[in-house]
Design an enzyme around this catalytic site. Structure first.
Site, PDB file in Angstrom:
ATOM      1  N   LYS A  84       0.850  -1.190   0.000  1.00  0.00           N
ATOM      2  CA  LYS A  84       0.000   0.000   0.000  1.00  0.00           C
ATOM      3  C   LYS A  84       0.887   1.242   0.000  1.00  0.00           C
ATOM      4  CE  LYS A  84      -4.416   0.428   2.216  1.00  0.00           C
ATOM      5  NZ  LYS A  84      -5.068   0.454   3.521  1.00  0.00           N
TER       6      LYS A  84
HETATM    7  C1  E4P Z   1      -8.182   0.687   3.808  1.00  0.00           C
HETATM    8  O1  E4P Z   1      -7.564   0.492   2.776  1.00  0.00           O
HETATM    9  C2  E4P Z   1      -8.132   1.996   4.477  1.00  0.00           C
HETATM   10  O2  E4P Z   1      -6.891   2.214   5.058  1.00  0.00           O
HETATM   11  C3  E4P Z   1      -9.227   2.091   5.506  1.00  0.00           C
HETATM   12  O3  E4P Z   1     -10.420   1.600   4.912  1.00  0.00           O
HETATM   13  C4  E4P Z   1      -9.407   3.488   6.057  1.00  0.00           C
HETATM   14  O4  E4P Z   1     -10.575   3.509   6.821  1.00  0.00           O
HETATM   15  P1  E4P Z   1     -10.920   4.718   7.843  1.00  0.00           P
HETATM   16  O5  E4P Z   1     -11.214   5.929   7.026  1.00  0.00           O
HETATM   17  O6  E4P Z   1     -12.125   4.221   8.587  1.00  0.00           O
HETATM   18  O7  E4P Z   1      -9.722   4.891   8.711  1.00  0.00           O
END
Ligand code: E4P
Length: 216
Positions: A84
C-alpha cells in the site's frame, strides 16, 4: 464484488475466514497500531497464513528509495502481500518501479477520480478511494467512486478498485451497485451485513414450529 476485511486483528480475520466470505485483507498503520506491542512483519506474516488472498501492508516512507526498500522487504515475506502506497508523486514513481518488478501495489488515500486515474497510469494493481472520509468532508464518497468506475470502464483500465473507508452496510451496497471490484470492510460492518430482523424472526418461528413437530 469481492469482500476484503479491513483490519490487522488476527482473531477477527480468523473468524471471518471461517464464514467463507472474505477473499483478502487490508491494513494500514493505524490498524497495525491497534495491535499494540506486536511486530509489524510478524502480524503481516500471521495474516498471510490465515487468508488465501491479497494482504495489503503499507509502506510509510515518503521518498522513492525508502518506499522501494520497504516494499521489497514486505513483498519478500509472503507472495500474498500487496504494498500500500499513498498517492503522491514519489508514491507513484515507486509504483511504476514495483510494477516492473512484479510486486503488486494498492494506491491508497485516494480522494478524487484524477488521483485514481494517475495511480492506474502508473501501473497500480489496486486503487483505494476512501468513501467514508470523503463523506466526512461533506462531499459524497459514492459520487467519487461512480466517477472512478466510469473512467476505468471508459478506458478499460486493469487496475482494480477497492472501496475503502467503509463505515456502514449502505457503503457496501453502493460500492456493489457501482461495480467496485472489491469493498474492504471493518469486522463490525461485515457482521452487520449478515443481520436482518426478519431472518432472526424467521428462525425463531421455524424453531418454535419444529418443537411442535417433535412433540407431536
Ligand atoms: C483501507 O484500505 C483503508 O486504510 C481504511 O479503509 C481506512 O478507513 P478509515 O477511514 O475508517 O480509517
Amino acid at each position: 464484488m469481492e469482500i476484503y476485511l479491513d483490519t490487522a486483528n488476527v482473531d477477527e480475520i480468523r473468524e471471518a475466514v471461517d464464514w467463507g466470505v472474505i477473499s483478502g485483507v487490508t491494513t494500514n498503520p493505524t490498524l497495525i497500531a491497534k495491535e499494540s506491542g506486536r511486530d509489524f512483519h510478524e502480524i503481516i506474516k500471521e495474516i498471510c497464513g490465515l487468508v488465501q488472498g491479497p494482504v495489503s501492508a503499507e509502506a510509510v516512507s515518503l521518498d522513492v528509495e525508502g518506499i522501494l526498500r520497504e516494499a521489497r522487504e514486505l513483498a519478500a515475506l509472503n507472495p500474498h502481500i500487496v504494498i500500500k502506497i499513498p498517492v503522491t508523486e514519489n508514491g507513484l514513481a515507486a509504483v511504476k518501479v514495483l510494477s516492473s518488478e512484479g510486486i503488486r501495489t494498492n494506491v491508497t488515500l485516494v480522494f478524487s477520480p484524477l488521483q485514481a486515474l494517475l495511480a492506474a497510469r502508473a501501473g497500480a494493481t489496486y486503487v483505494s478511494p476512501f468513501i467514508g472520509r470523503i463523506d466526512d468532508t461533506g462531499q459524497d464518497g459514492s459520487d467519487v467512486l461512480a466517477d472512478i468506475m466510469d473512467i476505468f470502464r471508459n478506458y478499460q483500465l486493469e487496475t482494480k478498485v477497492i472501496a475503502a473507508s467503509i463505515r456502514h452496510p449502505r457503503h457496501v451496497l453502493e460500492a456493489a451497485r457501482l461495480g467496485a471490484d472489491i469493498a474492504t470492510v471493518p469486522f463490525k460492518v461485515l457482521k452487520t451485513m449478515f443481520r436482518h430482523p426478519l431472518t432472526d424472526h424467521g428462525i425463531e418461528r421455524f424453531l418454535a414450529d419444529w418443537e411442535k413437530v417433535i412433540k407431536g
